[in-house]
Design a protein around this motif. Sequence first.
Motif, PDB file in Angstrom:
ATOM      1  N   ALA A 245       0.819  -1.217   0.000  1.00 48.41           N
ATOM      2  CA  ALA A 245       0.000   0.000   0.000  1.00 48.41           C
ATOM      3  C   ALA A 245       0.851   1.265   0.000  1.00 48.41           C
ATOM      4  O   ALA A 245       0.521   2.244  -0.667  1.00 48.41           O
ATOM      5  CB  ALA A 245      -0.914   0.001   1.226  1.00 48.41           C
ATOM      6  N   ALA A 246       1.937   1.246   0.761  1.00 43.04           N
ATOM      7  CA  ALA A 246       2.726   2.477   0.899  1.00 43.04           C
ATOM      8  C   ALA A 246       4.163   2.153   1.257  1.00 43.04           C
ATOM      9  O   ALA A 246       4.450   1.127   1.883  1.00 43.04           O
ATOM     10  CB  ALA A 246       2.117   3.370   1.977  1.00 43.04           C
ATOM     11  N   VAL A 247       5.045   3.048   0.833  1.00 47.40           N
ATOM     12  CA  VAL A 247       6.467   2.951   1.175  1.00 47.40           C
ATOM     13  C   VAL A 247       6.875   4.284   1.790  1.00 47.40           C
ATOM     14  O   VAL A 247       6.576   5.340   1.233  1.00 47.40           O
ATOM     15  CB  VAL A 247       7.325   2.695  -0.085  1.00 47.40           C
ATOM     16  CG1 VAL A 247       8.810   2.642   0.278  1.00 47.40           C
ATOM     17  CG2 VAL A 247       6.901   1.409  -0.778  1.00 47.40           C
ATOM     18  N   ILE A 248       7.520   4.230   2.942  1.00 46.26           N
ATOM     19  CA  ILE A 248       8.053   5.457   3.546  1.00 46.26           C
ATOM     20  C   ILE A 248       9.568   5.347   3.493  1.00 46.26           C
ATOM     21  O   ILE A 248      10.145   4.415   4.057  1.00 46.26           O
ATOM     22  CB  ILE A 248       7.595   5.629   5.007  1.00 46.26           C
ATOM     23  CG1 ILE A 248       6.082   5.411   5.141  1.00 46.26           C
ATOM     24  CG2 ILE A 248       7.972   7.015   5.514  1.00 46.26           C
ATOM     25  CD1 ILE A 248       5.580   5.494   6.582  1.00 46.26           C
ATOM     26  N   ASP A 249      10.204   6.297   2.794  1.00 48.70           N
ATOM     27  CA  ASP A 249      11.654   6.226   2.595  1.00 48.70           C
ATOM     28  C   ASP A 249      12.355   7.230   3.514  1.00 48.70           C
ATOM     29  O   ASP A 249      12.378   8.430   3.242  1.00 48.70           O
ATOM     30  CB  ASP A 249      11.991   6.507   1.125  1.00 48.70           C
ATOM     31  CG  ASP A 249      13.462   6.249   0.818  1.00 48.70           C
ATOM     32  OD1 ASP A 249      14.240   6.014   1.763  1.00 48.70           O
ATOM     33  OD2 ASP A 249      13.822   6.290  -0.373  1.00 48.70           O
ATOM     34  N   PHE A 250      12.932   6.699   4.589  1.00 45.96           N
ATOM     35  CA  PHE A 250      13.610   7.558   5.563  1.00 45.96           C
ATOM     36  C   PHE A 250      15.072   7.798   5.203  1.00 45.96           C
ATOM     37  O   PHE A 250      15.772   8.468   5.945  1.00 45.96           O
ATOM     38  CB  PHE A 250      13.498   6.959   6.973  1.00 45.96           C
ATOM     39  CG  PHE A 250      12.117   7.087   7.547  1.00 45.96           C
ATOM     40  CD1 PHE A 250      11.652   8.320   7.982  1.00 45.96           C
ATOM     41  CD2 PHE A 250      11.273   5.997   7.630  1.00 45.96           C
ATOM     42  CE1 PHE A 250      10.371   8.458   8.497  1.00 45.96           C
ATOM     43  CE2 PHE A 250       9.989   6.123   8.140  1.00 45.96           C
ATOM     44  CZ  PHE A 250       9.540   7.360   8.577  1.00 45.96           C
ATOM     45  N   VAL A 251      15.526   7.215   4.088  1.00 45.53           N
ATOM     46  CA  VAL A 251      16.874   7.505   3.587  1.00 45.53           C
ATOM     47  C   VAL A 251      16.732   8.521   2.457  1.00 45.53           C
ATOM     48  O   VAL A 251      17.278   9.607   2.498  1.00 45.53           O
ATOM     49  CB  VAL A 251      17.582   6.224   3.100  1.00 45.53           C
ATOM     50  CG1 VAL A 251      18.992   6.560   2.610  1.00 45.53           C
ATOM     51  CG2 VAL A 251      17.629   5.184   4.217  1.00 45.53           C
ATOM     52  N   ASN A 252      15.955   8.124   1.424  1.00 47.78           N
ATOM     53  CA  ASN A 252      15.626   9.029   0.328  1.00 47.78           C
ATOM     54  C   ASN A 252      16.868   9.499  -0.418  1.00 47.78           C
ATOM     55  O   ASN A 252      17.096  10.693  -0.586  1.00 47.78           O
ATOM     56  CB  ASN A 252      14.810  10.215   0.864  1.00 47.78           C
ATOM     57  CG  ASN A 252      14.049  10.937  -0.235  1.00 47.78           C
ATOM     58  OD1 ASN A 252      13.754  10.354  -1.279  1.00 47.78           O
ATOM     59  ND2 ASN A 252      13.742  12.194  -0.017  1.00 47.78           N
ATOM     60  N   GLY A 253      17.651   8.535  -0.838  1.00 47.53           N
ATOM     61  CA  GLY A 253      18.829   8.828  -1.654  1.00 47.53           C
ATOM     62  C   GLY A 253      18.776   7.995  -2.921  1.00 47.53           C
ATOM     63  O   GLY A 253      17.873   7.166  -3.100  1.00 47.53           O
TER      64      GLY A 253
END
Length: 350
Positions: A245-253
């Motif tokens: 349903a969802a992806v949360i990217d706490f790195v985001n590189g």
Amino acid sequence: MKALGVTGSGSGLTDVDLAAPSPTGTEVVLQVDRCGVCHSDVHLWEGGFDFGGETMSLEAMQIPFPLVLGHEILGTVCEVGPDAEDIAVGDRRIVYPWIGCGHCVKCASGRDDLCPDQQALGIRKPGGFGEKVCVPHSKYLVDPGDIDPSWAATLACSGLTAYGAVRKCLPAESDRPVVVIGAGGVGLSAISILRALGHSNILAVDIDDQHLAAAQDAGAAKTINTSSVPDPVETLMTAAGGPIAAVIDFVNGPMTAPLAFALPEKGGTVVQVGLFGGAFPLPLAGMAVRAISLQGSYVGSLQELRDLVGLARTGRLRPPPIAERQKGEASEVLAGLRDGKIVGRVVLEG
Ligand SMILES: [Zn+2]
Ligand SMILES: [Zn+2]
């Protein structure tokens, strides 16, 4: 007033002596009891942010010097201005640091976090690496109740960042798979918040087994070390047991974005949170056909902090691992954060 400040891009932390704040109008001054150390502090300490291209220096961002770092502040009120209300000397409070200009459309609607001229403590105004902080109004202060003081401090940024990101991928039914990329302090908080809000199918992704063990403790149903599997997308799709349903990217590189965009189902959501920086070529037609929602997320609103502290006070939230250190160790802590050596959060005392 003694404080630890940055005097220019790449200057490192130095001892600075500033005039102690004296409150006027509705201002409130707090003695800093605890101050968390955050990845944003690492960027400020190193001298800039990578917004996709070259690093933007603190000078280019027009940051005033000396900049006293620290935006995860728990303090005790020591002085109040003549017009301050609903607060008294001796009250212990979490400080909402994402303070806006006070007169734009966003600020008028209570969204200081989206103010184009934000005057955040520890970024544009003196923060919690000093002995005292000055807050323009008591509305920015939140009562922590009897929760652990160091944890309370971290709710103002790492906790709020996690909460703000989680709110953006809801509502998803509680058994639907949600992927959390990056199990550092903020990722661990997000896992705990998802659990407290009733979510069970949480998949944690990291490249460090120690971080993943902490993710499991925080409530992740499954953990995947993407450095040790040949096809991370395939592994995650299988482990999820159904469309994600969802992806949360706490790195985001650039190393995590391809995974974050490959995973969601049609109509799914990618929430981008981390400030690793860099750039990633987006498959444009694919985004349209898959009807993916792309949502940036930066800290959270004052109301979200109040809601998060309320959730923490119910006892349903599990604090991330927190280590307490002295203010004099701040440079060492920043280096540890930069090098990925810290599990959970570090909070400076005094
Ligand atoms: Zn922060
Ligand atoms: Zn504003």
